[in-house]
Motif scaffolding. Structure first.
Motif, PDB file in Angstrom:
ATOM      1  N   ASN A 298      42.793  51.707  38.832  1.00 47.93           N
ATOM      2  CA  ASN A 298      43.690  50.936  38.679  1.00 47.93           C
ATOM      3  C   ASN A 298      43.294  49.586  38.523  1.00 47.93           C
ATOM      4  O   ASN A 298      43.762  48.767  37.318  1.00 47.93           O
ATOM      5  CB  ASN A 298      45.025  51.026  39.307  1.00 47.93           C
ATOM      6  CG  ASN A 298      46.071  52.288  39.021  1.00 47.93           C
ATOM      7  OD1 ASN A 298      46.053  52.502  37.962  1.00 47.93           O
ATOM      8  ND2 ASN A 298      46.934  52.468  40.089  1.00 47.93           N
ATOM      9  N   ASN A 299      42.434  48.967  39.170  1.00 52.46           N
ATOM     10  CA  ASN A 299      41.955  47.710  39.204  1.00 52.46           C
ATOM     11  C   ASN A 299      41.105  47.542  37.978  1.00 52.46           C
ATOM     12  O   ASN A 299      41.146  46.829  37.161  1.00 52.46           O
ATOM     13  CB  ASN A 299      41.347  47.381  40.281  1.00 52.46           C
ATOM     14  CG  ASN A 299      41.988  47.094  41.699  1.00 52.46           C
ATOM     15  OD1 ASN A 299      43.258  46.452  41.428  1.00 52.46           O
ATOM     16  ND2 ASN A 299      41.825  47.199  42.704  1.00 52.46           N
ATOM     17  N   VAL A 300      40.156  48.628  37.669  1.00 53.83           N
ATOM     18  CA  VAL A 300      39.430  48.755  36.679  1.00 53.83           C
ATOM     19  C   VAL A 300      40.124  48.797  35.352  1.00 53.83           C
ATOM     20  O   VAL A 300      39.707  47.787  34.472  1.00 53.83           O
ATOM     21  CB  VAL A 300      38.473  49.973  36.539  1.00 53.83           C
ATOM     22  CG1 VAL A 300      37.310  49.830  35.486  1.00 53.83           C
ATOM     23  CG2 VAL A 300      37.404  49.746  38.064  1.00 53.83           C
ATOM     24  N   LEU A 301      41.223  49.853  35.147  1.00 51.98           N
ATOM     25  CA  LEU A 301      41.713  49.838  34.188  1.00 51.98           C
ATOM     26  C   LEU A 301      42.803  48.618  33.707  1.00 51.98           C
ATOM     27  O   LEU A 301      43.142  48.297  32.612  1.00 51.98           O
ATOM     28  CB  LEU A 301      42.688  51.134  34.010  1.00 51.98           C
ATOM     29  CG  LEU A 301      41.912  52.388  34.080  1.00 51.98           C
ATOM     30  CD1 LEU A 301      43.015  53.647  34.552  1.00 51.98           C
ATOM     31  CD2 LEU A 301      41.479  52.737  32.882  1.00 51.98           C
ATOM     32  N   THR A 302      43.010  48.058  34.780  1.00 51.17           N
ATOM     33  CA  THR A 302      43.951  46.666  34.625  1.00 51.17           C
ATOM     34  C   THR A 302      43.132  45.569  33.771  1.00 51.17           C
ATOM     35  O   THR A 302      43.586  44.948  32.667  1.00 51.17           O
ATOM     36  CB  THR A 302      44.530  46.240  35.704  1.00 51.17           C
ATOM     37  OG1 THR A 302      45.247  47.111  36.486  1.00 51.17           O
ATOM     38  CG2 THR A 302      45.266  44.751  35.550  1.00 51.17           C
ATOM     39  N   ALA A 303      41.866  45.416  34.291  1.00 50.66           N
ATOM     40  CA  ALA A 303      40.899  44.507  33.794  1.00 50.66           C
ATOM     41  C   ALA A 303      40.756  45.073  32.192  1.00 50.66           C
ATOM     42  O   ALA A 303      40.579  44.312  31.255  1.00 50.66           O
ATOM     43  CB  ALA A 303      39.668  44.430  34.551  1.00 50.66           C
ATOM     44  N   ILE A 304      40.437  46.505  31.802  1.00 51.76           N
ATOM     45  CA  ILE A 304      39.905  46.784  30.648  1.00 51.76           C
ATOM     46  C   ILE A 304      41.228  46.611  29.688  1.00 51.76           C
ATOM     47  O   ILE A 304      41.034  46.170  28.481  1.00 51.76           O
ATOM     48  CB  ILE A 304      39.564  48.271  30.711  1.00 51.76           C
ATOM     49  CG1 ILE A 304      38.339  48.492  31.375  1.00 51.76           C
ATOM     50  CG2 ILE A 304      39.360  49.078  29.284  1.00 51.76           C
ATOM     51  CD1 ILE A 304      38.012  50.104  31.676  1.00 51.76           C
ATOM     52  N   ILE A 305      42.352  46.912  30.204  1.00 50.63           N
ATOM     53  CA  ILE A 305      43.758  46.828  29.352  1.00 50.63           C
ATOM     54  C   ILE A 305      43.808  45.395  29.042  1.00 50.63           C
ATOM     55  O   ILE A 305      44.361  45.012  27.719  1.00 50.63           O
ATOM     56  CB  ILE A 305      44.642  47.773  29.876  1.00 50.63           C
ATOM     57  CG1 ILE A 305      44.445  49.286  29.971  1.00 50.63           C
ATOM     58  CG2 ILE A 305      46.105  47.373  29.089  1.00 50.63           C
ATOM     59  CD1 ILE A 305      45.652  50.000  30.660  1.00 50.63           C
ATOM     60  N   GLY A 306      43.707  44.603  30.290  1.00 51.64           N
ATOM     61  CA  GLY A 306      44.059  42.982  29.930  1.00 51.64           C
ATOM     62  C   GLY A 306      43.285  42.554  29.028  1.00 51.64           C
ATOM     63  O   GLY A 306      43.653  41.702  27.925  1.00 51.64           O
ATOM     64  N   PHE A 307      41.847  42.676  29.090  1.00 44.64           N
ATOM     65  CA  PHE A 307      40.936  42.105  28.191  1.00 44.64           C
ATOM     66  C   PHE A 307      41.020  42.656  26.814  1.00 44.64           C
ATOM     67  O   PHE A 307      40.627  41.832  25.690  1.00 44.64           O
ATOM     68  CB  PHE A 307      39.362  42.239  28.772  1.00 44.64           C
ATOM     69  CG  PHE A 307      39.235  41.065  30.183  1.00 44.64           C
ATOM     70  CD1 PHE A 307      39.442  39.858  29.698  1.00 44.64           C
ATOM     71  CD2 PHE A 307      38.740  41.704  31.116  1.00 44.64           C
ATOM     72  CE1 PHE A 307      38.887  39.090  30.735  1.00 44.64           C
ATOM     73  CE2 PHE A 307      38.782  40.692  32.275  1.00 44.64           C
ATOM     74  CZ  PHE A 307      38.582  39.603  32.108  1.00 44.64           C
ATOM     75  N   SER A 308      41.394  43.899  26.714  1.00 43.34           N
ATOM     76  CA  SER A 308      41.636  44.449  25.380  1.00 43.34           C
ATOM     77  C   SER A 308      42.834  43.544  24.726  1.00 43.34           C
ATOM     78  O   SER A 308      42.849  43.463  23.389  1.00 43.34           O
ATOM     79  CB  SER A 308      42.057  46.053  25.546  1.00 43.34           C
ATOM     80  OG  SER A 308      40.789  46.671  25.900  1.00 43.34           O
ATOM     81  N   ASP A 309      43.690  43.583  25.185  1.00 42.36           N
ATOM     82  CA  ASP A 309      44.912  42.348  24.736  1.00 42.36           C
ATOM     83  C   ASP A 309      44.438  41.229  24.382  1.00 42.36           C
ATOM     84  O   ASP A 309      44.936  40.704  23.531  1.00 42.36           O
ATOM     85  CB  ASP A 309      46.183  42.545  25.731  1.00 42.36           C
ATOM     86  CG  ASP A 309      46.759  43.898  25.873  1.00 42.36           C
ATOM     87  OD1 ASP A 309      46.895  44.730  25.021  1.00 42.36           O
ATOM     88  OD2 ASP A 309      47.543  44.102  26.900  1.00 42.36           O
TER      89      ASP A 309
END
Length: 843
Positions: free
Chosen positions: A481-492
């Motif tokens: 979830n930490n990794v995905l938060t960064a991926i989704i966030g930086f994608s936004d």
């Protein structure tokens, strides 16, 4: 009265008394016919008409006589041999016999009947109906016989003639018994006769009365013998109890003969099992000796020794027993050598909670208590101890038995599984017990039932395994979830800088979409580990399943029929509606895959009362009121080895690429986190049934009025910008960097800290002047809940929003009643972060 006299009274049976020569008569008749025929042929044209008529008549008479004799219709002379034969036959019967016509008139009587008529003084031949007319004691029986004779039916009656009676056949010094019968006779069409038969059965009756009298004497002897006696049938009913035993037990002897007295009324359950547990051995009978306590007066135990014999038929079914009871206490006939110590040892042996058995030198069970009998599931007495366990354990048992016999010391316990319909496990201890009268060593066997213990061990092992897997899955999910938060966030953040027409926009969107797919998988892991965030609400399963009907129909396809049956007045439950829908969908998809050729998927809801819940699985599910959701299919089913692993993450029986192995683990986690229970029953070739039990929710009267509109409808926020100072506490650099940039882009001032300690330092440097704390939950040294406590201790009441890859309720227990915080689950998008911050600062 002569035989001729009776015969002459009825012409139907009258016979020609003439003697002659039938053969000569037939020859003359034929010659007459031939002569007449020859004369007619030679002189027919010369004789007058009258002469021809006379000759024709003579010829006709001759031919009729000849043919009638041949056919048996015409007899010449009398038949003395035939008449003598039938008279002899009737007399040889030995009973008085008479034949009457349809009017009751005698047309034949044998010699015995004629003698009976003579003794009665009858002046003419009369039937039995008239012979015994005028005797009221037997009138009803004679009437029934006469009625049967008139109707052409068979009938039998017995009657008694008192001594000195004037009736035919009566005796002067003793009563006489007769059996009278009627049988229809039909010698030709249109005629009907009746055979009356009178048999003297006085001697048979005397023998019966003598036997009954002797039986009464025997019963009297048995009733008043100095020992008790009883007999029991194969179903445990007491068929007989003598007066002595009834007196010992305080029973009313008249109440022991109606079939309601059972063996359990005389002896306790353990003793009854011992007595009824006998099986045939090397023959058709078994005799055993039991030292038991009978239920004496007012429940006082009566120590006795029972010598119990049971016979068996060819099919092995037990016949009524013969059980001799000897009083071992202070009765009138006390058993020799029965000391108080022996009585106490017998009680200890029979009532021990563990199985105890005595073995002879060959390992054959000589004696056993009821606990051992229950455990082995077989008639243990007389059987080798090795035959009581499964084949795989017999060699070990034999070796241990031999070791105890040779070394004269206790051997190590043996884990065994007993034979029988139920798989019962136990531990057997073999202990030497000295030598018998012949010098051969005896062995004692102690058996401890470990069935429940083994079951609990298996459940504990399964629970620990599932808990370990759940912890592993939860930890993996949190890190992802930490990794995905960064991926989704930086994608936004990247998407905010690119227009949809830019070449990179589609690539960035593809990255975000796949990250969201990964987030769904992580949510399933969290569901299994019961660490996902649930939003429970009170609802009716009937409504949820009704809304899902169309979706399930599309998922199942045309080959599978969907049947939904709702119980009456199904109670409410408190669940996350989205997660429960996921449970039903996952189970429906699995059922569809198990029915490739079509079938039926049945969904049923019902209320489960407290009493009904006790029979579900009391070792796992506590009693209470539940709502049942049962989903069953008619598919291929599952074998036991697969059934034991269905809830494990990533376990799948589907082909590679056709399943993640998280479907049922997700179902298991959601149901358990909701506070419910799920059980699965499956059989190969018949199908599978999942039963979900959810606790019934009882609404608070105060909480019944809810503002559904304000909670459900969320307006789209056009403006997600804001002002204020936010303290961001996050140990993951990538997440902290994304969140800081996202909030700064929305107009907030962000102060960063990578741990709880550094956050307190920032608070002190800023004198507590900030508007919101956005903190991770799981951090090294000082976690989020501890940080909140420290802030409150310092008098800082700033609002707090926790972010975490775990569920909210996973850390609520560490907050000690503090509820002034908001929660944002990972992974989250830029928009979700902005909304959560603005909502928290607006309240």
């Amino acid at each position: 009265m002569s035989d001729a006299g009776i015969a002459e009274s009825r012409p139907d049976f009258q016979e020609d008394q003439r003697h002659g020569r039938p053969a000569l008569a037939i020859v003359l008749a034929v010659l007459l016919a031939a002569t007449v025929g020859g004369l007619t042929y030679q002189l027919g044209d010369k004789l007058p008409l009258g002469a021809l008529v006379i000759l024709a008549a003579a010829s006709l008479l001759g031919l009729l006589a000849a043919f009638g004799a041949i056919a048996g219709f015409v007899h010449f002379g009398r038949l003395p041999k035939q008449r003598t034969f039938f008279d002899g036959l009737a007399d040889a019967i030995g009973d008085a016999c008479a034949v009457t016509d349809k009017h009751g008139r005698v047309i034949y009587a044998n010699a015995r009947y004629r003698e009976l008529l003579k003794t009665s003084g009858a002046s003419r031949p009369v039937g039995i109906e008239n012979l015994y007319a005028g005797y009221p004691d037997i009138a009803d029986r004679i009437y029934r016989l006469a009625q049967a004779a008139r109707e052409g039916e068979r009938s039998v009656e017995e009657f008694r003639l008192n001594s000195g009676s004037a009736a035919a056949g009566a005796r002067q010094s003793a009563p006489a018994w007769f059996r009278a019968s009627v049988s229809p006779i039909s010698p030709s069409v249109g005629k009907r006769f009746t055979l009356w038969r009178l048999t003297d059965i006085t001697a048979d009756r005397e023998r019966q009365e003598n036997a009954f009298s002797n039986l009464q004497y025997i019963i009297n002897y048995l009733d008043h013998s100095p020992a008790g006696f009883f007999s029991t049938t194969s179903d445990g009913k007491i068929a007989y109890v003598n007066a002595t035993l009834a007196d010992w037990l305080g029973l009313d002897l008249s109440e022991t003969t109606d079939g309601s007295l059972m063996l359990e009324n005389l002896v306790d359950e353990a003793g009854a099992k011992l007595i009824m547990g006998l099986k045939p051995e090397n023959g058709s009978e078994r005799t055993e000796v039991f030292d038991l306590d009978l239920k004496g007066r007012e429940g006082t135990p009566l120590p006795v020794r029972i010598i119990h014999r049971t016979d068996f038929d060819l099919d092995g079914k037990a016949q009524p027993s013969r059980s001799l009871v000897l009083d071992k206490g202070a009765g009138p006939v006390k058993l020799a050598g029965a000391s108080e110590a022996e009585i106490r040892m017998a009680r200890l042996f029979n009532n021990a909670p563990i199985g105890v058995a005595e073995l002879d030198k060959d390992g054959v069970i000589a004696n056993t208590n009821s606990a051992f009998l229950d455990m082995s599931g077989a008639a243990a007495r007389g059987a080798p101890v090795t035959e009581l366990v499964l084949e795989r354990d017999r060699e070990t048992v034999q070796q241990t038995l031999q070791l105890a016999t040779d070394d004269a010391k206790a051997a190590e316990p043996v884990d065994v599984t007993f034979v029988g319909s139920e798989q019962r496990t136990g531990q057997m201890y073999f202990v030497p017990a000295g030598a018998d009268d012949t010098g051969d060593r005896e062995i004692l066997v102690y058996a401890v039932d470990t069935t429940r213990h083994s079951s609990l061990e298996a459940q504990l092992a399964q629970g620990q395994k599932m808990q370990a897997v759940g912890q592993l899955a939860g930890g993996v999910a949190h890190d992802f979830n930490n990794v995905l938060t960064a991926i989704i966030g930086f994608s936004d953040l990247l998407l905010a800088k690119h227009r949809p027409t830019d070449p990179a926009f589609a690539d960035i969107m593809n990255i975000k979409q796949n990250a969201n797919r990964a987030a769904n998988l992580v949510r399933q892991l969290l569901a299994f580990s019961r660490r996902q965030t649930l939003r429970p609400e009170v609802l009716s399963l009937t409504d949820v399943l009704s809304d899902l009907g169309n979706l399930l129909g599309r998922l199942l396809g045309e080959k599978i029929e969907l049947k939904v049956a709702h119980g009456r007045d199904v109670g409410l439950v408190k669940v996350d509606v989205n997660q429960f829908e996921q449970v039903v969908i996952n189970l429906a998809v699995n059922a569809r895959d198990a029915m490739p050729d079509g079938g039926v998927l049945s969904v049923r809801t019902a209320n489960v009362s407290e009493q009904e819940s006790r029979s579900v699985n009391p070792s796992v599910m506590p009693e209470g009121r539940y709502v049942l959701c049962e989903i069953s299919d008619t598919g291929t089913g599952m074998p036991p080895d697969v059934l034991a692993k269905i809830y494990e993450p990533f376990f799948s029986t589907k082909e590679v690429g056709k399943g993640t192995g998280l479907g049922l683990s997700t179902v298991y986690g959601i149901v358990k986190q909701t506070g419910g229970f799920i059980f699965c029953d499956s059989e190969l070739g018949k199908g599978t049934t999942f039963s979900i039990y959810l606790p019934e929710h009882v609404r608070d009267q105060v909480a019944e009025v809810e503002d559904l509109g304000s909670g459900r409808a969320e307006s789209e926020r056009a403006d997600l910008t804001g002002k204020g100072t936010i303290l961001l506490v996050e140990d993951e650099d990538a997440v902290r960097s994304f969140a800081s940039r996202a909030l700064a882009s929305r107009g907030y001032t962000v102060l960063e800290a990578d741990s709880g300690e550094s956050a307190l330092e920032v608070v002190e440097s800023q004198s507590g002047e900030f508007d919101l704390v956005l903190s991770d939950v799981v951090m090294p040294e000082m976690d989020g809940p501890t940080l909140l406590k420290e802030l409150r201790k310092r008098g800082i009441g700033t609002k707090v929003v926790f972010i975490s890859g775990y569920a909210e309720d996973a850390f609520e227990k560490n907050l000690e009643g503090q509820d002034d915080f908001a929660f944002l689950p990972k992974p989250f998008t830029l928009k979700q972060l902005a909304e959560a911050v603005k909502d928290a600062m607006a309240t």
